[in-house]
Design a protein around this motif. Structure first.
Motif, PDB file in Angstrom:
ATOM      1  N   TYR A   6       0.839  -1.204   0.000  1.00 46.49           N
ATOM      2  CA  TYR A   6       0.000   0.000   0.000  1.00 46.49           C
ATOM      3  C   TYR A   6       0.871   1.251   0.000  1.00 46.49           C
ATOM      4  N   ILE A   7       1.892   1.270   0.848  1.00 45.97           N
ATOM      5  CA  ILE A   7       2.827   2.399   0.891  1.00 45.97           C
ATOM      6  C   ILE A   7       3.548   2.536  -0.441  1.00 45.97           C
ATOM      7  N   LEU A  31       2.602  11.670   1.825  1.00 46.55           N
ATOM      8  CA  LEU A  31       2.334  12.708   2.814  1.00 46.55           C
ATOM      9  C   LEU A  31       1.006  13.414   2.565  1.00 46.55           C
ATOM     10  N   GLN A  32       0.549  13.394   1.336  1.00 49.44           N
ATOM     11  CA  GLN A  32      -0.665  14.121   0.966  1.00 49.44           C
ATOM     12  C   GLN A  32      -1.938  13.437   1.423  1.00 49.44           C
ATOM     13  N   SER A  33      -1.888  12.145   1.593  1.00 47.19           N
ATOM     14  CA  SER A  33      -3.070  11.386   2.001  1.00 47.19           C
ATOM     15  C   SER A  33      -2.993  11.074   3.490  1.00 47.19           C
ATOM     16  N   ARG A  38      -0.667   7.941   7.820  1.00 49.01           N
ATOM     17  CA  ARG A  38      -0.853   7.252   9.099  1.00 49.01           C
ATOM     18  C   ARG A  38      -0.340   5.811   9.007  1.00 49.01           C
ATOM     19  N   VAL A  39      -0.640   5.119   7.930  1.00 51.56           N
ATOM     20  CA  VAL A  39      -0.148   3.745   7.751  1.00 51.56           C
ATOM     21  C   VAL A  39       1.381   3.748   7.755  1.00 51.56           C
ATOM     22  N   THR A 172      13.967  -0.940   6.434  1.00 48.02           N
ATOM     23  CA  THR A 172      13.347  -0.226   5.321  1.00 48.02           C
ATOM     24  C   THR A 172      12.015  -0.902   5.005  1.00 48.02           C
ATOM     25  N   LEU A 173      11.110  -0.111   4.435  1.00 51.65           N
ATOM     26  CA  LEU A 173       9.774  -0.637   4.165  1.00 51.65           C
ATOM     27  C   LEU A 173       9.631  -1.190   2.757  1.00 51.65           C
TER      28      LEU A 173
END
Length: 179
Positions: A6-7, A31-33, A38-39, A172-173
């Motif tokens: 998702y990220i 950052l805009q959403s 939050r996720v 790292t994600l």
């Protein structure tokens, strides 16, 4: 879709920026959403909630965004590591090589105390130079960098590999092939 996918789906690729052949990984859509942001932050909060570092150090400039929110959520301090000439007090500095040249970062001499456990955070690891310079600054002041963290890793540039080889644990994600 899992959280990491998702990220990753919200990271924009900008071709040929800042120079031809570079695939710039732009985190501003994250950052805009409010939901995606939050996720994203929750991934880091859950990672460090139990280990409780003493401070989060964020690398100029996008590391400030993630790092300051993370520090707030963990109820710990935040320390900015800035580009040369941006900090008003006595500093230590470190010059390093970038993918496109060299740069210098600085840290206030009273930013951390000897023995502080620090998580060092940025948005992306490319060549690893910026994070390595931040690690060196923190260690020169006696802090212990317990982990480096970033949203994105670019494995082709081998920065994360160099950082791990230096003894720095990394979290790292997502990763993207190419640079």
């Amino acid at each position: 879709m899992d959280d990491r996918a998702y990220i990753k789906s919200h990271i924009r690729t900008v071709p040929d920026w800042p120079e031809p052949g570079v695939q710039f990984r732009d985190i501003t859509p994250l950052l805009q959403s409010p939901k995606v942001f939050r996720v994203l932050i929750d991934q880091f909060v859950h990672r460090y909630f139990d280990t409780r570092p003493d401070v989060i150090a964020g690398l100029d400039a996008r590391g400030f965004i993630i790092g300051s929110v993370l520090a707030y959520e963990l109820n710990i301090g935040f320390v900015p590591i800035r580009k040369k000439g941006k900090l008003p007090f006595t500093t230590v500095e470190e010059t390093y090589e970038l993918e496109y040249g060299s740069a210098t970062v600085e840290l206030h001499t009273d930013a951390v105390k000897a023995g502080d456990k620090v998580v060092l955070i940025d948005d992306l690891i490319a060549t690893g130079g910026t994070m390595m310079a931040g690690k060196r600054l923190l260690e020169r002041l006696g802090a212990q960098v317990i982990e480096g963290a970033a949203i994105v890793e670019l494995p082709e540039l081998k920065g994360a590999e160099k950082l791990r080889a230096s003894g720095l644990p990394l979290f790292t994600l997502v990763s993207f092939e190419g640079h």
